[in-house]
Design a protein around this motif. Sequence first.
Motif, short mmCIF file in Angstrom:
data_model
loop_
_atom_site.label_atom_id
_atom_site.label_comp_id
_atom_site.label_asym_id
_atom_site.label_seq_id
_atom_site.Cartn_x
_atom_site.Cartn_y
_atom_site.Cartn_z
N VAL A 12 3.33 3.63 3.06
CA VAL A 12 3.22 4.68 2.06
C VAL A 12 1.93 5.43 2.37
N GLU A 13 1.97 6.74 2.25
CA GLU A 13 0.77 7.51 2.51
C GLU A 13 -0.34 7.09 1.57
N ASP A 14 -1.57 7.12 2.07
CA ASP A 14 -2.71 6.82 1.22
C ASP A 14 -2.84 7.89 0.16
N LEU A 15 -3.17 7.46 -1.03
CA LEU A 15 -3.44 8.41 -2.11
C LEU A 15 -4.82 9.00 -1.88
N PRO A 16 -5.04 10.22 -2.28
CA PRO A 16 -6.38 10.78 -2.15
C PRO A 16 -7.34 9.98 -3.04
N ASP A 17 -8.57 9.85 -2.59
CA ASP A 17 -9.56 9.12 -3.38
C ASP A 17 -9.80 9.82 -4.71
N ARG A 18 -10.09 9.01 -5.71
CA ARG A 18 -10.50 9.57 -6.99
C ARG A 18 -11.84 10.25 -6.80
N ALA A 56 3.76 0.69 -2.40
CA ALA A 56 3.30 1.75 -3.30
C ALA A 56 2.21 1.21 -4.22
N THR A 59 -0.99 0.66 -2.25
CA THR A 59 -1.70 1.91 -2.00
C THR A 59 -2.51 2.32 -3.23
N SER A 60 -1.89 2.22 -4.40
CA SER A 60 -2.58 2.55 -5.64
C SER A 60 -3.75 1.60 -5.89
N ARG A 63 -6.71 2.38 -3.69
CA ARG A 63 -7.43 3.55 -4.20
C ARG A 63 -8.36 3.14 -5.33
N ASP A 64 -7.84 2.36 -6.27
CA ASP A 64 -8.68 1.91 -7.39
C ASP A 64 -9.82 1.02 -6.91
#
Length: 152
Positions: A12-18, A56, A59-60, A63-64
Amino acid sequence: MSRAFVKETQDVEDLPDRPISDLPNDVTPGGLHQIEQALAAAEAAHAAAQSAGDRAALTSARRDLRYWSARRATATVIPEPTDNSVVRLGHTVTIVRDDDRRQTFRIVGEDEADPARGTISHASPLARALFGKGVGDVGVVAGGEAEIVEIR
């Protein structure tokens, strides 16, 4: 081309950083505790996602983990204020606005701010307008004025 020669990726694509604020990460002692709880929750979510093979969720969770690890690493605990002569981080402040609305809030770190619960960030325009001022002083906020009537 035969499917046998196609590499299937299930990543799954990496989520953009917060986004992380450029301001100093000043926090109250309670704010540090909240950051540590969020970091522990992110670590637990990461472990659970790994165990379940849920990409998924993984990945989330990553990010956290990145966000809360960075916030924990840069946190500077500001002790609870003992001098109530001027507004600082950690104070509970009561103001009266131009239209006679009376508001009370506590000034806290960015991650612990929750206006619905009566806390605002030290980075907010209102907090910045009141820092260093004492009871009876007036701060200009949102095109109006607010007089400080209590600092505790």
